[in-house]
Design a protein around this motif. Structure first.
Motif, PDB file in Angstrom:
ATOM      1  N   LYS A 359      16.010  18.481 -25.040  1.00  0.00           N
ATOM      2  CA  LYS A 359      16.622  17.891 -23.852  1.00  0.00           C
ATOM      3  C   LYS A 359      17.883  18.676 -23.495  1.00  0.00           C
ATOM      4  O   LYS A 359      18.785  18.832 -24.327  1.00  0.00           O
ATOM      5  CB  LYS A 359      16.971  16.423 -24.072  1.00  0.00           C
ATOM      6  N   VAL A 360      17.930  19.161 -22.267  1.00  0.00           N
ATOM      7  CA  VAL A 360      19.067  19.961 -21.809  1.00  0.00           C
ATOM      8  C   VAL A 360      20.137  19.036 -21.238  1.00  0.00           C
ATOM      9  O   VAL A 360      19.860  18.200 -20.373  1.00  0.00           O
ATOM     10  CB  VAL A 360      18.627  20.985 -20.734  1.00  0.00           C
ATOM     11  N   ARG A 361      21.339  19.200 -21.708  1.00  0.00           N
ATOM     12  CA  ARG A 361      22.449  18.387 -21.208  1.00  0.00           C
ATOM     13  C   ARG A 361      22.909  18.910 -19.840  1.00  0.00           C
ATOM     14  O   ARG A 361      22.988  20.123 -19.624  1.00  0.00           O
ATOM     15  CB  ARG A 361      23.631  18.430 -22.171  1.00  0.00           C
ATOM     16  N   GLY A 362      23.206  17.983 -18.958  1.00  0.00           N
ATOM     17  CA  GLY A 362      23.822  18.351 -17.693  1.00  0.00           C
ATOM     18  C   GLY A 362      22.901  19.015 -16.685  1.00  0.00           C
ATOM     19  O   GLY A 362      23.360  19.486 -15.643  1.00  0.00           O
ATOM     20  N   VAL A 363      21.595  19.076 -16.985  1.00  0.00           N
ATOM     21  CA  VAL A 363      20.631  19.645 -16.043  1.00  0.00           C
ATOM     22  C   VAL A 363      19.531  18.605 -15.865  1.00  0.00           C
ATOM     23  O   VAL A 363      18.705  18.403 -16.747  1.00  0.00           O
ATOM     24  CB  VAL A 363      20.041  20.981 -16.541  1.00  0.00           C
ATOM     25  N   MET A 369      15.113  26.319 -13.107  1.00  0.00           N
ATOM     26  CA  MET A 369      15.867  27.088 -14.095  1.00  0.00           C
ATOM     27  C   MET A 369      14.927  27.926 -14.964  1.00  0.00           C
ATOM     28  O   MET A 369      15.172  29.116 -15.189  1.00  0.00           O
ATOM     29  CB  MET A 369      16.691  26.140 -14.977  1.00  0.00           C
ATOM     30  N   LEU A 370      13.834  27.311 -15.424  1.00  0.00           N
ATOM     31  CA  LEU A 370      12.909  28.010 -16.314  1.00  0.00           C
ATOM     32  C   LEU A 370      11.954  28.918 -15.552  1.00  0.00           C
ATOM     33  O   LEU A 370      11.742  30.078 -15.931  1.00  0.00           O
ATOM     34  CB  LEU A 370      12.099  26.998 -17.134  1.00  0.00           C
ATOM     35  N   MET A 371      11.360  28.389 -14.494  1.00  0.00           N
ATOM     36  CA  MET A 371      10.262  29.084 -13.827  1.00  0.00           C
ATOM     37  C   MET A 371      10.732  30.176 -12.868  1.00  0.00           C
ATOM     38  O   MET A 371       9.954  31.046 -12.480  1.00  0.00           O
ATOM     39  CB  MET A 371       9.382  28.079 -13.079  1.00  0.00           C
ATOM     40  N   THR A 372      11.992  30.150 -12.487  1.00  0.00           N
ATOM     41  CA  THR A 372      12.529  31.191 -11.601  1.00  0.00           C
ATOM     42  C   THR A 372      13.523  32.069 -12.342  1.00  0.00           C
ATOM     43  O   THR A 372      13.276  33.248 -12.594  1.00  0.00           O
ATOM     44  CB  THR A 372      13.193  30.560 -10.359  1.00  0.00           C
ATOM     45  N   ALA A 418      20.362  29.666 -24.055  1.00  0.00           N
ATOM     46  CA  ALA A 418      21.730  29.153 -23.992  1.00  0.00           C
ATOM     47  C   ALA A 418      22.483  29.779 -22.824  1.00  0.00           C
ATOM     48  O   ALA A 418      23.196  29.085 -22.076  1.00  0.00           O
ATOM     49  CB  ALA A 418      22.450  29.439 -25.309  1.00  0.00           C
ATOM     50  N   GLU A 419      22.310  31.064 -22.658  1.00  0.00           N
ATOM     51  CA  GLU A 419      22.937  31.783 -21.535  1.00  0.00           C
ATOM     52  C   GLU A 419      22.440  31.223 -20.198  1.00  0.00           C
ATOM     53  O   GLU A 419      23.224  30.993 -19.268  1.00  0.00           O
ATOM     54  CB  GLU A 419      22.589  33.266 -21.664  1.00  0.00           C
ATOM     55  N   LEU A 420      21.137  30.988 -20.125  1.00  0.00           N
ATOM     56  CA  LEU A 420      20.525  30.454 -18.908  1.00  0.00           C
ATOM     57  C   LEU A 420      21.058  29.059 -18.586  1.00  0.00           C
ATOM     58  O   LEU A 420      21.371  28.746 -17.430  1.00  0.00           O
ATOM     59  CB  LEU A 420      19.006  30.421 -19.088  1.00  0.00           C
ATOM     60  N   ILE A 421      21.184  28.214 -19.605  1.00  0.00           N
ATOM     61  CA  ILE A 421      21.668  26.848 -19.392  1.00  0.00           C
ATOM     62  C   ILE A 421      23.116  26.857 -18.911  1.00  0.00           C
ATOM     63  O   ILE A 421      23.490  26.122 -17.982  1.00  0.00           O
ATOM     64  CB  ILE A 421      21.524  26.016 -20.686  1.00  0.00           C
ATOM     65  N   ARG A 422      23.957  27.704 -19.506  1.00  0.00           N
ATOM     66  CA  ARG A 422      25.359  27.785 -19.072  1.00  0.00           C
ATOM     67  C   ARG A 422      25.442  28.220 -17.606  1.00  0.00           C
ATOM     68  O   ARG A 422      26.240  27.686 -16.833  1.00  0.00           O
ATOM     69  CB  ARG A 422      26.132  28.751 -19.966  1.00  0.00           C
ATOM     70  N   GLU A 423      24.617  29.193 -17.254  1.00  0.00           N
ATOM     71  CA  GLU A 423      24.597  29.650 -15.858  1.00  0.00           C
ATOM     72  C   GLU A 423      24.147  28.528 -14.931  1.00  0.00           C
ATOM     73  O   GLU A 423      24.698  28.357 -13.838  1.00  0.00           O
ATOM     74  CB  GLU A 423      23.660  30.855 -15.727  1.00  0.00           C
ATOM     75  N   GLU A 424      23.137  27.767 -15.374  1.00  0.00           N
ATOM     76  CA  GLU A 424      22.623  26.662 -14.552  1.00  0.00           C
ATOM     77  C   GLU A 424      23.663  25.573 -14.399  1.00  0.00           C
ATOM     78  O   GLU A 424      23.849  25.012 -13.300  1.00  0.00           O
ATOM     79  CB  GLU A 424      21.352  26.101 -15.192  1.00  0.00           C
TER      80      GLU A 424
END
Length: 436
Positions: A359-363, A369-372, A418-424
């Protein structure tokens, strides 16, 4: 097993009930049962003399080997009864009794399918009519949702926690549906099917404990629900003990159990089997008769020889080694997640299988985020939408598989995630600031 208490015609839809055995298929059964001196001009089988194969030699990784030749090779390349290669059917019956010891075994039957997915598909085709409700664990295996979708069912989702489907949530969902049926009248029916993947569940990795299985089973008995027990990860449970299957608890004959060798021998063999009450298995056989006659004979003869060559003890030892392999991969994946995703995501430790549910926090919705953006980073995960009873809803979950990638690749993927989630999260904050 209380056949006298269960009207199996209730579970078989009108379309399926109109199926009848094909005479040619019944004669194929007789071919395998007939004495050697019997003469038959009935079968439409090709002559094995025309097949170009002489012998198959199989060498196992442990150094053992066997050959398939002569009459057995002829059988491996030939039509067989829809139920399966008779020697393998018998061996799988013995294996199922050994592992699960179901009550009232004499009132059950078993048939071989092209993987467990095939058995699930044929069972749903046998039971369901358009628009009927089906109870499902939420999230659920995406392949089952794909089978259900053409029937336009109303899915009754039951939430899970770290131990799988929650019994009181199941009872509450059924009671609420019962009230809806009473208010709406003939427009609503009570569900007659429940799909459950209770051991090493895909996608959550949860394993349901015995006490919970007993409670879920009793609820299904109370509401006259047929349990579709998908147990492809039965031998990939990481706990010291695997809880008894629903089949092993089934005193009323309301479990159709789907087993598979895909995860522990070979997915390409496409070899599974379904076990249940004789009237249900006999009807599933008619579906297979009309679809593809029978599952691959060559895969069945190969598996039969492997099981005979190894014996049950060595087979179970192999399954234990598979379990250890995936448990080690789970542990290194969790370690990588701890290094890179701590504070960004939440997860529970998978109790079995090949997946971790994140589970991603804050998204609120991870799809784009994943598919693009994720694909641009050269990493792929499955958005949780694929497994939800309502895939159109926003979903903050991700399924990650630790089965194939190397340890270094897993670590890199988690770092990039992790990098992707921070950017998102940054992107979402900026959007929020612009809105305000």
């Amino acid at each position: 097993m209380a056949n006298k208490f269960i009207d199996y015609s209730y579970f078989i839809n009108p379309f399926s009930s109109r199926r009848r055995p094909a005479l040619t298929r019944e004669l194929t059964k007789l071919h395998y049962m007939a004495p050697k001196e019997a003469i038959s001009l009935a079968e439409g089988m090709p002559n094995e003399a025309t097949f170009p194969f002489e012998k198959l030699n199989v060498v196992m990784k442990d150094g053992s080997s066997f050959s398939i030749k002569g009459q057995q090779l002829g059988a491996a390349l030939q039509y067989i009864p829809s139920q399966g290669y008779p020697p393998l059917v018998q061996l799988l019956k013995e294996f199922t009794q050994r592992v699960h010891n179901p009550p009232n075994w004499d009132q059950r039957e078993l048939m071989i399918t092209s993987g467990s997915q095939d058995g699930i598909s044929k069972s749903i085709e046998m039971c369901l009519q358009d628009g009927e409700p089906v109870v499902v664990q939420n999230p659920l295996y995406a392949g089952t949702e794909g089978v259900l979708k053409p029937f336009k069912p109303t899915l009754i989702p039951v939430e899970q926690d770290q131990h799988g489907m929650i019994p009181h949530s199941l009872r509450r969902a059924l009671e609420e549906w019962k009230i809806k049926c009473a208010i709406e009248g003939g427009g609503y029916k009570m569900p007659k099917l429940m799909y459950i993947n209770a051991t090493g569940s895909n996608p959550t990795g949860t394993t349901m404990p015995l006490e919970r299985r007993l409670e879920v089973y009793q609820i299904c008995c109370q509401y006259n629900i047929l349990i579709l027990e998908d147990d492809a990860y039965c031998f990939m449970n990481f706990s010291d003990e695997t809880p008894p299957s629903f089949l092993s608890l089934d005193v009323e004959g309301r479990v159709l159990r789907f087993d598979s060798f895909s995860k522990v021998l070979s997915s390409g063999l496409r070899l599974g089997w379904v076990t249940g009450a004789k009237p249900l298995i006999q009807n599933i056989e008619l579906h297979i008769q009309s679809a593809y006659l029978h599952s691959s004979t060559l895969s069945q003869v190969l598996t039969y020889n492997l099981m005979k060559n190894w014996g049950f003890e060595k087979l179970l030892e192999h399954f234990a080694s598979v379990r250890s392999y995936y448990k080690a991969r789970r542990d290194l994946t969790l370690a990588a997640m701890e290094r890179h995703l701590k504070g960004l995501c939440d997860w529970t430790v998978p109790a079995g299988g090949m997946f971790v549910w994140i589970k991603v926090r804050g998204v609120a919705d991870v799809y784009d985020m994943l598919m693009t953006r994720g694909i641009k980073k050269m990493i792929t995960f499955v958005p949780g939408h694929a497994f939800m009873a309502d895939p159109a809803e926003a979903c903050s979950y991700i399924r990650a598989s630790y089965s194939k990638a190397t340890p270094k690749q897993i670590d890199k993927a988690m770092s990039l995630l992790a990098e992707l989630i921070r950017e998102e999260q940054l992107l979402l904050r900026r959007k929020l600031e612009n809105c305000t």
